[in-house]
Design an enzyme around this catalytic site. Structure first.
Site, mmCIF file in Angstrom:
data_model
loop_
_atom_site.group_PDB
_atom_site.id
_atom_site.type_symbol
_atom_site.label_atom_id
_atom_site.label_comp_id
_atom_site.label_asym_id
_atom_site.label_seq_id
_atom_site.Cartn_x
_atom_site.Cartn_y
_atom_site.Cartn_z
ATOM 1 N N ALA A 247 0.822 -1.209 0.000
ATOM 2 C CA ALA A 247 0.000 0.000 0.000
ATOM 3 C C ALA A 247 0.855 1.258 0.000
ATOM 4 O O ALA A 247 0.420 2.310 -0.457
ATOM 5 C CB ALA A 247 -0.918 -0.012 1.217
ATOM 6 N N GLU A 250 1.628 1.908 -3.812
ATOM 7 C CA GLU A 250 0.548 1.797 -4.784
ATOM 8 C C GLU A 250 -0.215 3.113 -4.930
ATOM 9 O O GLU A 250 -0.499 3.569 -6.042
ATOM 10 C CB GLU A 250 -0.411 0.679 -4.372
ATOM 11 N N SER A 252 0.765 6.163 -4.255
ATOM 12 C CA SER A 252 1.581 7.221 -4.862
ATOM 13 C C SER A 252 1.705 7.037 -6.366
ATOM 14 O O SER A 252 1.615 8.006 -7.131
ATOM 15 C CB SER A 252 2.968 7.241 -4.213
ATOM 16 N N CYS A 358 -5.269 6.580 6.189
ATOM 17 C CA CYS A 358 -4.005 6.034 5.692
ATOM 18 C C CYS A 358 -2.815 6.545 6.499
ATOM 19 O O CYS A 358 -2.535 7.750 6.518
ATOM 20 C CB CYS A 358 -3.837 6.396 4.221
ATOM 21 N N GLU A 367 5.699 12.833 -1.522
ATOM 22 C CA GLU A 367 6.218 12.179 -2.724
ATOM 23 C C GLU A 367 5.592 12.763 -3.986
ATOM 24 O O GLU A 367 6.293 13.130 -4.935
ATOM 25 C CB GLU A 367 5.918 10.681 -2.687
#
Length: 406
Positions: A247, A250, A252, A358, A367
């Protein structure tokens, strides 16, 4: 009387295996929202919460849990089931509270901010390679050459995965993440089990090395937390590392890919970002997350009877928050179908909410913001060089290939 599924209609227009829905789910989302309450899907055996207020209630309600019935037959799926139930995504308090507390220390905003210079270096290195090819007029793939390797490099370094082993991560992750989709083939399920077994063995061996020779990385932190009496079992440690690697990159990859396709299809917004990349990077990231969300469905199970949006979700029944629909709800977002990189406020729920918000959201935001800014600064006139190829998946929404040219 508050309706239950037995007294309310279905959602026949919603089939997550339908290629047309995968390609463009937003007209169907609008139809589901127009009903004004969650809908029962006989096909999926769950409620669908399409409106923002209902989806937000689903991700936040404490009586709705992340309960995964064991995959059958259990002897075949034993390891995969264990990785799911021992991960921070697959459990509830008090276990979830303990696991999240350990991870939260690593993902504090102050810790993530310190990574900015290194993330910029990684972006520059990837873009140097892309620029070399683009000088000869070659197009490049925004996914394979940039959006995909960057988050893997970052989360692998954060965890402490050796350089020589990092090429293994993406194939393992891709195989396992397919278990979140609908219409899986037996071959895909076998590949997921094989990937889980290899991933599990890899993390256990790496954790054993970190016990012998600690390093300044997250795996060492988790190993030491176990040793210091915080009751992190080895199974939980392995499941935590696996879910972070899966996770952790994924979202990003898909956020950056989805957002860049939207940006390149809106030249006015691309020019706006190119003119003010530093000032607009943060709000553009939030709009990337809202406009074409990387996760479109988040499923929960009622631990007791729960009323959501005027319907009763009975104990044991499942209800899915349709995050991509909620983030286009015109009751919450003005010009909801318009892509606006300066949108404020932007209260999207792309990262969920409540106790299952999250844990890696601060890292994903940094990011994407840095990757987007570096890309548009290097290639302000970037444009599509062909038709992007959509991943054939509804839940994890993204692209397989995005051909571009500078």
């Amino acid at each position: 009387m508050v309706p239950s599924r037995r007294s309310y209609g279905g959602a026949g227009c919603f089939d997550p295996r339908d290629p047309d829905l995968v390609h463009d789910p937003y007209p169907v989302f609008a139809e589901l929202r127009a009903v004004g309450r969650p809908l029962w899907s006989e096909q999926l055996g769950m409620w669908l919460a399409a409106r923002y207020r209902d989806a937000d209630a689903v991700v936040r309600h404490r009586a709705l849990g992340r309960i995964h019935p064991p995959r059958q037959p259990e002897d075949l799926w034993a390891l995969f089931n264990q990785l799911e139930c021992d991960s921070v995504l697959g459990c509830e308090p008090p276990k979830h509270t303990r696991l999240r507390g350990l991870l939260g220390k690593a993902f504090l905003r102050s810790n993530i901010e310190r990574l900015r210079p290194h993330i910029e270096e990684l972006c520059a290195g990837l873009l140097d390679g892309v620029e070399e090819r683009s000088r000869d007029g070659e197009r490049f793939d925004l996914i394979a050459d940039y959006a995909e390797p960057l988050p893997v490099m970052i989360i692998a370094e954060l965890l402490g995965i050796p350089d020589g082993d990092r090429h293994l991560l993406r194939p393992w992750s891709a195989a396992m993440m397919k278990m979140n989709e609908y219409g899986r083939t037996p071959a895909a399920e076998a590949a997921a089990r094989a990937a889980a077994a290899e991933f599990d063995a890899f993390v256990r061996e790496l954790a054993a090395r970190r016990r012998r020779v600690p390093q300044d990385d997250l795996i060492t932190h988790l190993v030491q937390a176990e040793q210091e009496g915080e009751q992190l079992s080895e199974d939980e440690l392995v499941a935590t590392v696996v879910v972070l690697l899966n996770a952790g990159h994924e979202a990003s990859v898909n956020c950056l890919g989805n957002g860049m396709v939207a940006l390149l299809n809106h030249p006015d917004q691309q020019r706006r970002l190119a003119d003010r990349p530093v000032e607009l990077a943060a709000t553009a990231t939030e709009e990337f997350l809202r406009f074409d969300s990387p996760l479109h469905l988040f499923e929960r199970t009622a631990m007791v009877d729960v009323e959501i949006g005027g319907v009763v979700v009975r104990t044991g029944e499942r209800i899915a928050a349709l995050l991509g629909s909620a983030n286009r709800d015109p009751e919450v977002f003005e010009r909801a179908d318009q892509f606006d990189i300066g949108r404020e406020p932007n209260p999207h729920i792309a990262f969920g909410g409540g106790v299952h918000f999250c844990v890696g959201a601060p890292l994903a935001r940094v990011e994407v913001a840095i990757a987007m800014r570096c890309l548009i600064e290097r290639f302000p006139r970037l444009r599509l060089a062909g038709i992007p190829v959509r991943r054939p998946a509804f839940v994890q929404r993204g692209w397989t290939h995005i051909p571009v040219t500078a």
